[in-house]
Scaffold this active site. Structure first.
Site, mmCIF file in Angstrom:
data_model
loop_
_atom_site.group_PDB
_atom_site.id
_atom_site.type_symbol
_atom_site.label_atom_id
_atom_site.label_comp_id
_atom_site.label_asym_id
_atom_site.label_seq_id
_atom_site.Cartn_x
_atom_site.Cartn_y
_atom_site.Cartn_z
ATOM 1 C CG ASP A 43 10.029 1.127 7.222
ATOM 2 O OD1 ASP A 43 10.698 1.132 6.164
ATOM 3 O OD2 ASP A 43 9.613 0.080 7.764
ATOM 4 C CB SER A 44 14.491 3.869 4.584
ATOM 5 O OG SER A 44 13.831 4.850 3.811
ATOM 6 C CG ASP A 82 7.141 2.047 4.423
ATOM 7 O OD1 ASP A 82 6.421 1.278 3.749
ATOM 8 O OD2 ASP A 82 8.377 2.089 4.323
ATOM 9 C CE LYS A 112 7.258 0.696 0.972
ATOM 10 N NZ LYS A 112 7.855 -0.227 1.952
ATOM 11 C CD GLU A 114 9.134 -4.050 5.166
ATOM 12 O OE1 GLU A 114 9.511 -5.061 5.795
ATOM 13 O OE2 GLU A 114 9.799 -3.000 5.100
ATOM 14 C CD GLU A 181 14.371 -3.258 -0.085
ATOM 15 O OE1 GLU A 181 13.254 -2.879 0.315
ATOM 16 O OE2 GLU A 181 15.446 -2.960 0.481
HETATM 17 O O1 KIV Z 1 11.444 2.505 3.596
HETATM 18 C C1 KIV Z 1 11.773 2.655 2.416
HETATM 19 O O2 KIV Z 1 12.469 3.604 2.058
HETATM 20 C C2 KIV Z 1 11.317 1.664 1.457
HETATM 21 C C3 KIV Z 1 11.946 1.685 0.110
HETATM 22 C C4 KIV Z 1 13.239 0.997 0.166
HETATM 23 C C5 KIV Z 1 11.054 1.096 -0.910
HETATM 24 O O3 KIV Z 1 10.518 0.847 1.781
#
Ligand code: KIV
Length: 258
Positions: A43-44, A82, A112, A114, A181
């Site tokens: 989600d970055s 994500d 994924k 969090e 992280e």
């Molecule tokens: O969103 C992302 O790019 C991430 C990485 C930093 C692991 O979660």
């Protein structure tokens, strides 16, 4: 094609896992051809690609759109998507609905999310019980930026203990891997030794079973980078030079000179 079951085996064999993020077809194709093991549609991308200040505004529809593009470019790597902020935190049912859409509509092999114990453990257990692979993410969790900031986590003994417990609980709930992280190296090492599933580090030292970088940082595309990022090329400068060269040729009437 890399699959989820291989990852645990690789950990046992001591084979390190290479993970990078991707947000579109072209980048995904390049990473895949360069033999990356896992591509994370993180989600970055909300910050790197869409220009949001944080990852919070990103929607599930946006993630689905980008993940579909990534999957079209990938032949070998495992693709994980994500779950964006508030697409899974309300309830396990909401998480099942969102993760189900990811697997059904995009071609990604897992999701994924969090957070750890107790908030996410039941959700991870329910997702894995119905066959949806889940990668956990503990330590600095950017979707909690307004509570945690972007500071390193796990510095006090109590916080370190909490993060270790979260990682153990996520493994017990069925997570196939866990992103660690921005936590101290020795804590990441302890978690990595304790778990049978692989740990994927970002700003968590060299003892993790694999490493992930945000590809925009790795390629030197992003202006603001976390202290643990590493750039292998400066694409911002290379692209700016290329654009200036093209502009000069056009303005001087030299472009497509016979
Ligand atoms: O969103 C992302 O790019 C991430 C990485 C930093 C692991 O979660």
């Amino acid at each position: 094609m890399v699959n989820i079951q291989q990852l645990k085996q690789w950990k046992q064999e001591g084979r390190r896992i290479v993970v990078l993020t991707a947000w579109d077809f072209a980048i995904a194709q390049l990473l895949d051809r360069a033999n990356v093991d896992m591509i994370l549609v993180g989600d970055s991308l909300g910050m790197v690609t869409l220009g949001y200040e944080t990852t919070l505004p990103l929607t599930l529809e946006e993630m689905l759109h980008h993940t579909k593009a990534v999957c079209r470019g990938v032949k070998q790597a495992l693709v994980i998507c994500d779950l964006p902020f508030m697409s899974y935190q309300e309830s396990s049912q909401q998480a099942i609905h969102s993760a189900g859409r990811v697997l059904k509509e995009t071609g990604a092999q897992g999701v994924k999310l969090e957070g750890g114990y107790p908030a996410m453990v039941e959700t991870v257990a329910q997702l894995t019980a119905i066959g949806i692979p889940v990668m956990g993410h503990v330590g600095l969790t950017p979707q909690s930026v307004h509570r945690l900031g972007y500071r390193q986590q796990g510095k006090t003994p109590e916080d370190a203990r909490r993060i270790l417990q979260e990682a153990i609980a996520l493994e017990e709930a069925g997570a196939f891997a866990i992103v660690l992280e921005h936590i101290p190296d020795n804590l990441a090492k302890q978690i990595t030794q304790k778990l049978a599933i692989p740990t994927i580090g970002i700003g968590a030292g060299s003892s993790c079973d694999g490493q992930v970088l945000v590809t925009g940082d790795m390629l030197g595309l992003t202006e603001r980078q976390p202290p643990f990022a590493k750039s292998y090329v400066n694409l911002r400068d290379i692209i700016t030079d290329a654009v200036r060269n093209f502009s000069a040729e056009v303005r001087e009437g030299k472009f497509l000179d016979p």
